[in-house]
Scaffold this active site. Structure first.
Site, short mmCIF file in Angstrom:
data_model
loop_
_atom_site.label_atom_id
_atom_site.label_comp_id
_atom_site.label_asym_id
_atom_site.label_seq_id
_atom_site.Cartn_x
_atom_site.Cartn_y
_atom_site.Cartn_z
N SER A 142 -3.49 -7.50 2.42
CA SER A 142 -3.82 -7.44 3.85
C SER A 142 -4.42 -8.75 4.31
O SER A 142 -4.14 -9.21 5.42
CB SER A 142 -4.83 -6.31 4.09
OG SER A 142 -4.26 -5.07 3.81
N LYS A 166 -16.90 -8.60 10.63
CA LYS A 166 -16.52 -9.27 11.88
C LYS A 166 -15.14 -9.89 11.77
O LYS A 166 -14.50 -10.20 12.77
CB LYS A 166 -17.55 -10.35 12.19
CG LYS A 166 -18.81 -9.78 12.80
CD LYS A 166 -19.76 -10.86 13.24
CE LYS A 166 -21.02 -10.21 13.80
NZ LYS A 166 -22.13 -11.14 13.83
N HIS A 178 0.84 -1.20 0.00
CA HIS A 178 0.00 0.00 0.00
C HIS A 178 0.87 1.26 0.00
O HIS A 178 0.61 2.21 -0.74
CB HIS A 178 -0.88 0.06 1.26
CG HIS A 178 -1.97 -0.96 1.33
ND1 HIS A 178 -2.20 -1.72 2.45
CD2 HIS A 178 -2.92 -1.33 0.42
CE1 HIS A 178 -3.24 -2.51 2.23
NE2 HIS A 178 -3.69 -2.30 1.01
N ARG A 199 -1.84 -5.63 -8.90
CA ARG A 199 -0.86 -6.69 -8.65
C ARG A 199 -0.88 -7.75 -9.73
O ARG A 199 0.11 -8.45 -9.95
CB ARG A 199 -1.14 -7.38 -7.30
CG ARG A 199 -0.87 -6.51 -6.11
CD ARG A 199 -1.44 -7.10 -4.86
NE ARG A 199 -2.89 -7.19 -4.98
CZ ARG A 199 -3.72 -7.37 -3.97
NH1 ARG A 199 -3.26 -7.51 -2.75
NH2 ARG A 199 -5.02 -7.43 -4.17
#
Ligand code: PNS
Length: 163
Positions: free
Chosen positions: A127, A41, A17, A90
């Site tokens: 991530s 969640k 990032h 990517r």
């Protein structure tokens, strides 16, 4: 004055990032890093924690700021006088997904999207993979900006105590 936005979930911010944000800062007068208010969640960090980590990681760039956003990205762009959305690519699968979003966003308000090819050393980093590796006890320090690795280790340990 040309202002760009780098949007994302940033759960957590990775060195991939930062590569894209830094390059966007070289192309535009100002960059706003927009953290999507994703209340999943499965998130490792709360939105305000993600903003705090990004603010710290981007502190060396005076023309980069960080904000939370909720709702449509194009509305955020209109409200903040953003000329272009900057996204890192990517792979071909990123392109397939991002192209449709870029076309939809342009159709909605005319905002342009600029694609930046991810630096090869970060091409496999996301991530979600960093979260998975960290939660299973792997070493993720090399994928994260300084200071973030400690927080992810702390969060992983908290999760282990809770389960
Ligand atoms: O890091 P991510 O999870 O790939 O980020 C995705 C994000 C937040 C950039 C994307 O989901 C987004 O733009 N969300 C805002 C809602 C929106 O505008 N949806 C329509 C997209 S065409």
């Amino acid at each position: 004055m040309r202002r760009a936005v780098c949007p994302g979930s940033f759960d957590p911010v990775t060195r991939g990032h930062l590569d894209v944000i830094g390059r966007a800062a070289g192309l535009f007068d100002e960059v706003v890093v927009a953290v999507g208010l994703n209340r999943s969640k499965n998130a490792l960090f709360a939105p305000d924690e993600r903003v705090a980590m990004l603010t710290e990681a981007c502190a060396g760039w005076p023309d980069v700021s960080v904000q939370l956003f909720e709702g449509l990205l194009v509305d955020f762009c209109s409200e903040h006088d953003v000329t272009a959305i900057v996204k890192g690519l990517r792979s071909a699968s990123d392109f397939d997904y991002e192209l449709r979003m870029a076309q939809m966003n342009r159709r909605l308000t005319g905002v342009e999207t600029v694609f930046v090819p991810t630096a090869p050393e970060w091409a496999y980093v996301s991530s979600s993979l960093v979260r998975e590796v960290a939660l299973l006890g792997g070493d993720v320090v090399g994928f994260l900006p300084p200071g973030i690795a400690d927080r992810i280790l702390e969060r992983v340990q908290q999760r282990r105590v809770q389960t």
